[in-house]
Write an enzyme that holds these catalytic residues in place. Structure first.
Site, PDB file in Angstrom:
ATOM      1  N   HIS A  63      -4.755  -3.941   8.833  1.00  0.00           N
ATOM      2  CA  HIS A  63      -3.978  -2.567   9.380  1.00  0.00           C
ATOM      3  C   HIS A  63      -5.070  -2.410  10.598  1.00  0.00           C
ATOM      4  O   HIS A  63      -4.623  -1.337  10.724  1.00  0.00           O
ATOM      5  CB  HIS A  63      -4.808  -1.347   8.026  1.00  0.00           C
ATOM      6  CG  HIS A  63      -4.649  -1.836   6.824  1.00  0.00           C
ATOM      7  ND1 HIS A  63      -4.518  -0.725   6.134  1.00  0.00           N
ATOM      8  CD2 HIS A  63      -3.787  -2.479   5.836  1.00  0.00           C
ATOM      9  CE1 HIS A  63      -3.772  -1.287   4.607  1.00  0.00           C
ATOM     10  NE2 HIS A  63      -3.608  -2.147   4.953  1.00  0.00           N
ATOM     11  N   HIS A 116      -2.289  -7.351   6.404  1.00  0.00           N
ATOM     12  CA  HIS A 116      -3.550  -6.955   5.613  1.00  0.00           C
ATOM     13  C   HIS A 116      -5.236  -6.293   6.010  1.00  0.00           C
ATOM     14  O   HIS A 116      -5.279  -5.262   5.888  1.00  0.00           O
ATOM     15  CB  HIS A 116      -4.327  -8.174   4.689  1.00  0.00           C
ATOM     16  CG  HIS A 116      -5.769  -7.326   3.897  1.00  0.00           C
ATOM     17  ND1 HIS A 116      -5.558  -6.961   2.744  1.00  0.00           N
ATOM     18  CD2 HIS A 116      -6.668  -8.243   4.234  1.00  0.00           C
ATOM     19  CE1 HIS A 116      -6.636  -6.619   2.002  1.00  0.00           C
ATOM     20  NE2 HIS A 116      -6.810  -7.671   3.639  1.00  0.00           N
ATOM     21  N   ASN A 148      -2.371  -8.139  -1.664  1.00  0.00           N
ATOM     22  CA  ASN A 148      -3.125  -8.045  -3.092  1.00  0.00           C
ATOM     23  C   ASN A 148      -3.100  -7.528  -3.351  1.00  0.00           C
ATOM     24  O   ASN A 148      -4.528  -6.754  -4.999  1.00  0.00           O
ATOM     25  CB  ASN A 148      -5.205  -8.494  -1.994  1.00  0.00           C
ATOM     26  CG  ASN A 148      -5.244  -7.594  -1.074  1.00  0.00           C
ATOM     27  OD1 ASN A 148      -4.401  -6.463  -0.495  1.00  0.00           O
ATOM     28  ND2 ASN A 148      -6.369  -6.987  -1.051  1.00  0.00           N
ATOM     29  N   HIS A 149      -2.559  -6.033  -3.258  1.00  0.00           N
ATOM     30  CA  HIS A 149      -2.555  -4.779  -4.579  1.00  0.00           C
ATOM     31  C   HIS A 149      -1.199  -4.981  -5.133  1.00  0.00           C
ATOM     32  O   HIS A 149      -0.369  -3.683  -5.494  1.00  0.00           O
ATOM     33  CB  HIS A 149      -2.694  -3.595  -3.635  1.00  0.00           C
ATOM     34  CG  HIS A 149      -4.076  -4.114  -3.163  1.00  0.00           C
ATOM     35  ND1 HIS A 149      -5.175  -3.543  -3.315  1.00  0.00           N
ATOM     36  CD2 HIS A 149      -4.230  -3.385  -1.997  1.00  0.00           C
ATOM     37  CE1 HIS A 149      -6.313  -3.208  -2.969  1.00  0.00           C
ATOM     38  NE2 HIS A 149      -5.960  -3.134  -1.294  1.00  0.00           N
ATOM     39  N   ASN A 168       0.922  -1.306   0.034  1.00  0.00           N
ATOM     40  CA  ASN A 168      -0.107  -0.110   0.270  1.00  0.00           C
ATOM     41  C   ASN A 168       0.653   1.384  -0.041  1.00  0.00           C
ATOM     42  O   ASN A 168       0.293   2.223   0.650  1.00  0.00           O
ATOM     43  CB  ASN A 168      -0.794   0.223   0.898  1.00  0.00           C
ATOM     44  CG  ASN A 168      -1.785  -1.195   1.388  1.00  0.00           C
ATOM     45  OD1 ASN A 168      -1.548  -1.930   2.449  1.00  0.00           O
ATOM     46  ND2 ASN A 168      -2.982  -1.378   0.122  1.00  0.00           N
TER      47      ASN A 168
HETATM   48 FE   FE2 Z   1      -3.692  -6.176   1.321  1.00  0.00          FE
END
Ligand code: FE2
Length: 277
Positions: A181, A179, A68-69, A40
């Site tokens: 956060h 993930h 996932n990003h 991120n």
């Molecule tokens: Fe993530």
């Protein structure tokens, strides 16, 4: 070996916290290996760019993991093969660029294995993470092949993260979740000797919704209608991390403690590291 794992760095605010605090953490606690999750870290809060990869290494990171990003910045599909310290999830489909596990020599001349994996519950479809992690652990066993193994399990569901911890218990030095956060309060050493924390938390502005400016997520939750892009929150970030000390003779954990510095979360510092330094 002392290992510092820094949770999901979100946007400019997260990178600022890394530049401000990470070098001091590494020197103060005599850290041998620093891993950061950078999926991120782009200005948009999604994905990573080549200049940001270089920026995080310059701030002290030895390895950067994704999630996932990974591919939100499409150029990452190109530059990942030129970035030896960048690790994407190991359970992407065959043929995906990059690597899911990295064997590196650590500052004190010892060897470490870093694995990144994606969970499957409430996530995009990917291959079985457990089988892929298990294959890496079998190929690089503690003591015989490496002095430490770290698994970044990037995942939404708490139960799947717990399963990953117990799956690796006794075979990895640290399994840490990323993930969601938000740091969990369950950092501990599992019965087989693997340090574990369900989620290390993000390095971002917590006066937000998982690192994003509140207005648009709130609007979507209350009206169901997307009307703008998510933007990373820009207030002072909290650096969230976990510090682990391992026994080089076994590769297993001796101590684990959370780290929280700056921003609006309650601070946490690893007293075991200061006592022994
Ligand atoms: Fe993530």
């Amino acid at each position: 070996m002392r290992i510092l794992f820094v949770g999901d760095i979100v946007g400019k605010a997260g990178r600022q916290a890394v530049r401000t605090h990470l070098p001091n953490c590494i020197s103060r606690w005599s850290v041998h290996l620093t891993i950061v999750n950078g999926e991120n870290a782009a200005d948009t809060g999604f994905g990573i760019t080549r200049p940001i990869y270089d920026e995080l290494l310059a701030a002290g990171a030895d390895v950067i993991t994704l999630g996932n990003h990974s591919w939100n910045r499409k150029e990452a599909l190109q530059f990942i093969d030129e970035c030896p310290r960048l690790v994407r999830p190991v359970n992407y489909l065959a043929g995906t660029p990059g690597k899911g596990a990295l064997l590196i020599e650590v500052r004190n001349g010892r060897r470490a294995l870093v694995i990144n994996a994606l969970g499957r519950l409430f996530m995009e479809p990917v291959e079985d993470p457990f089988g892929r992690i298990g294959a890496e652990l079998d190929a690089n066993p503690l003591v015989r092949a490496v002095e430490a193994t770290i698994v970044d399990f990037h995942c939404e569901a708490t139960g799947e993260k717990h399963a990953a911890g117990h799956f690796c218990d006794g075979r990895a030095s640290l399994v840490v979740g990323t993930h969601t956060h938000t740091p969990s309060a369950d950092d501990r050493i599992l019965p087989g000797g693997t340090a574990f924390m369900t989620d290390v938390g993000m390095t971002g502005d917590y006066n937000s919704i998982v690192g994003m400016v509140r207005e648009e997520p709130l609007r979507r939750f209350t009206t169901g209608i997307p009307s703008a892009r998510f933007e990373p929150a820009s207030g002072e970030a909290t650096l969230c991390a976990v510090l682990v000390e391992t026994d080089d003779r076994s590769g297993l954990a001796l101590s684990i403690a959370p780290v929280r510095i700056g921003g609006c979360l309650k601070p946490a510092l690893p007293s075991f590291a200061d006592e022994k330094s």
